[in-house]
Write a protein that holds these residues in place. Structure first.
Motif, short mmCIF file in Angstrom:
data_model
loop_
_atom_site.label_atom_id
_atom_site.label_comp_id
_atom_site.label_asym_id
_atom_site.label_seq_id
_atom_site.Cartn_x
_atom_site.Cartn_y
_atom_site.Cartn_z
N GLN A 178 0.77 -0.92 -0.20
CA GLN A 178 0.41 -0.54 0.13
C GLN A 178 0.64 1.74 0.13
O GLN A 178 0.18 2.48 -0.64
CB GLN A 178 -0.92 0.00 1.55
N TRP A 179 2.33 1.01 0.49
CA TRP A 179 2.62 2.65 1.07
C TRP A 179 3.06 1.99 -0.55
O TRP A 179 3.85 4.00 -1.27
CB TRP A 179 4.27 1.84 1.71
N GLN A 180 3.88 1.72 -1.53
CA GLN A 180 4.31 1.62 -2.76
C GLN A 180 3.10 2.32 -3.63
O GLN A 180 3.71 2.72 -4.56
CB GLN A 180 4.87 0.22 -3.31
N ALA A 181 2.45 1.84 -3.63
CA ALA A 181 1.49 1.93 -4.73
C ALA A 181 1.17 3.76 -4.33
O ALA A 181 0.94 4.43 -5.22
CB ALA A 181 -0.13 1.88 -4.62
N HIS A 182 1.17 4.22 -3.05
CA HIS A 182 1.35 5.81 -2.64
C HIS A 182 2.28 6.41 -3.55
O HIS A 182 1.45 6.85 -4.17
CB HIS A 182 0.74 5.58 -1.41
N GLU A 183 3.56 5.50 -3.19
CA GLU A 183 4.69 6.20 -3.77
C GLU A 183 4.57 6.33 -5.04
O GLU A 183 5.37 7.33 -5.57
CB GLU A 183 5.62 6.12 -3.19
N ARG A 184 4.29 5.55 -5.66
CA ARG A 184 4.11 5.37 -6.76
C ARG A 184 3.11 6.72 -7.90
O ARG A 184 3.36 7.23 -8.69
CB ARG A 184 3.58 4.05 -7.73
N GLU A 185 1.64 6.39 -6.85
CA GLU A 185 0.82 7.18 -7.32
C GLU A 185 1.40 9.09 -7.00
O GLU A 185 1.32 10.21 -8.08
CB GLU A 185 -0.31 7.47 -6.86
N VAL A 186 2.36 9.13 -6.29
CA VAL A 186 3.10 10.71 -5.48
C VAL A 186 3.95 10.86 -6.99
O VAL A 186 3.82 12.14 -7.23
CB VAL A 186 3.27 10.74 -4.41
N HIS A 187 4.69 10.14 -7.33
CA HIS A 187 5.38 10.13 -8.16
C HIS A 187 5.48 10.79 -9.51
O HIS A 187 5.40 11.44 -10.45
CB HIS A 187 6.92 9.26 -8.11
N GLU A 188 4.20 9.98 -9.95
CA GLU A 188 3.50 9.83 -11.49
C GLU A 188 2.56 11.45 -11.20
O GLU A 188 2.53 12.12 -12.07
CB GLU A 188 2.21 9.04 -11.41
N ARG A 189 2.56 11.92 -10.21
CA ARG A 189 1.54 13.20 -10.03
C ARG A 189 2.73 14.45 -9.93
O ARG A 189 2.60 14.77 -11.09
CB ARG A 189 0.31 13.47 -8.55
N ASP A 190 3.96 14.40 -9.50
CA ASP A 190 4.81 15.09 -9.01
C ASP A 190 5.54 15.13 -10.93
O ASP A 190 6.06 16.03 -11.43
CB ASP A 190 5.94 14.78 -8.30
N ASP A 191 6.10 14.40 -11.53
CA ASP A 191 6.10 14.40 -13.14
C ASP A 191 5.49 14.97 -13.94
O ASP A 191 5.59 15.89 -14.57
CB ASP A 191 5.61 12.65 -13.25
N VAL A 192 3.70 15.05 -13.66
CA VAL A 192 2.83 15.45 -14.67
C VAL A 192 3.11 17.32 -14.12
O VAL A 192 3.05 18.30 -14.84
CB VAL A 192 1.21 15.03 -14.45
N THR A 193 2.67 17.25 -13.30
CA THR A 193 2.86 19.05 -12.09
C THR A 193 4.14 18.90 -12.76
O THR A 193 4.10 20.48 -13.90
CB THR A 193 3.57 18.71 -10.93
#
Length: 308
Positions: free
Chosen positions: A293-308
C-alpha cells in the motif's frame, strides 16, 4: 510516542508486562523520539489512548485487537496524531494488511522503520472504522468466534463457521448507491474501506477512495457453508451469488428496525438503514515502506509530480 498495550493480550500475559514494556521501549526509542509504554486494560486502556494528544503525544501505537485499534482510529480521525499498530489481538486485520510480522520483535522492527501515511476510513452511521463492517453471516461469525475464543485459533474458526452458517437467516436487503436501489435476498453483506483485492485478505490500496460492498445472495444452507469456507481462505471474490458495488456512500435497507453488525471485530446492535460513507485520507497511519500500500501510494505521488 505513547504505546498502549492490552494487558490481557496473550503475548503480554505469556512474557509478563514488565518484560514486554522493556522490549517495546528499547525497540522504539530513538535519540529524537521519547517513548512512553502503558500496559492497561478496559477503560484504562481507552483512557490512555484518548488522553494522549492532550498530553503532548503526536504518535500513539496500539497493541491490541482490531476493536481497540478501530476505537483509536475513531479518536484520531481528522487529526494530525499518527496511529501505529502492533498485532496483539485475535485477528489483527489492519496489522497484517500492512505486512507487519506476527511475532512481536518482527513487528517492532517493521514499526521502527514505518512512515506516516494518510489513509481512508469508513463511517457507519457517522462512526469511523478502519477496515470491515458486516451484517448477517459476518456478525454471526464474529459473535460465535468471540464465544469460542478459548477453543484455539483453527478449531475455533471452524466451529464458529458452523454456528454462523446455521444462525444466519435470509434478509431482504436493498442496497442504495447513488440514489439507485437493488433488491437482493441475502444472508450476508460486507462493507470494506477500499477493496481487499490482494491475496491473503490484503488491500492493494489504503487511499483508493472507495468503499466496496459485497452481498452474498441466499442460495440455501450448502451454499452458505461453501461461501463461508471460501471467505476464510479468501476465495469468495467472484463466486456465484456474490454481488459487488463500489461507491463513496452506500446505504443498506432491510425490513427490520435493528440488526447485529460486526465492525472491525466488534459486534453492535445498529438501527437501520445502515448508512456507510467514505472519509478520505482521514487517518495518519504508520505504514512500513515495504508494504504494497505504501509503494502504491509512492508511485502515485511520483506520477503526480511528473505530471506537474
Amino acid at each position: 510516542m505513547r504505546v498502549v498495550l492490552n494487558a490481557k493480550a496473550g503475548t503480554v500475559h505469556d512474557m509478563g508486562p514488565d518484560k514486554v514494556r522493556d522490549i517495546v521501549d528499547e525497540a522504539l526509542t530513538r535519540p529524537d523520539l521519547d517513548v512512553d509504554v502503558v500496559v492497561a486494560e478496559g477503560d484504562a486502556m481507552a483512557s490512555a489512548i484518548a488522553s494522549a494528544p492532550h498530553e503532548g503525544y503526536d504518535t500513539v501505537v496500539v497493541g491490541a485487537g482490531d476493536g481497540t485499534v478501530s476505537y483509536a482510529a475513531s479518536v484520531f480521525a481528522n487529526t494530525d496524531v499518527t496511529l501505529g499498530v502492533l498485532p496483539l489481538g485475535t485477528m489483527n486485520l489492519l496489522a497484517y494488511d500492512i505486512g507487519l510480522p506476527r511475532d512481536l520483535m518482527g513487528a517492532l522492527e517493521a514499526l521502527h522503520d514505518a512512515k506516516p501515511m494518510r489513509v481512508d476510513l469508513g463511517t457507519l452511521n457517522g462512526r469511523p472504522f478502519h477496515g470491515v463492517s458486516g451484517v448477517g453471516f459476518f456478525s454471526q461469525m464474529a459473535m460465535a468466534r468471540e464465544q469460542l475464543r478459548d477453543r484455539g485459533r483453527a478449531f475455533g474458526w471452524f466451529m464458529a463457521l458452523g454456528r454462523a452458517v446455521f444462525r444466519s437467516g435470509r434478509m431482504s436487503l436493498e442496497v442504495e448507491v447513488a440514489g439507485a436501489r437493488e433488491s437482493i435476498d441475502a444472508y450476508a453483506a460486507l462493507v470494506t474501506v477500499n477493496a481487499f483485492d490482494a491475496s491473503g485478505w490484503h488491500r492493494s490500496r489504503l487511499d483508493g477512495g472507495q468503499l466496496e460492498v459485497l452481498v452474498a445472495e441466499d442460495r440455501g444452507t450448502l451454499a452458505r457453508l461453501r461461501t463461508g469456507a471460501e471467505v476464510l481462505v479468501d476465495a469468495w471474490r467472484g463466486a456465484p451469488g456474490i454481488h459487488s458495488f463500489s461507491a463513496r456512500r452506500v446505504t443498506i435497507h432491510a425490513r427490520r428496525r435493528r440488526a447485529w453488525v460486526a465492525t472491525d471485530g466488534e459486534v453492535t446492535r445498529e438501527s437501520l438503514p445502515l448508512r456507510y460513507a467514505l472519509a478520505p485520507a482521514a487517518l495518519s497511519l504508520l505504514v512500513p515502506p515495504s508494504a504494497q500500500q505504501w509503494q502504491a501510494h509512492e508511485r502515485e505521488v511520483h506520477e503526480r509530480d511528473d505530471v506537474t
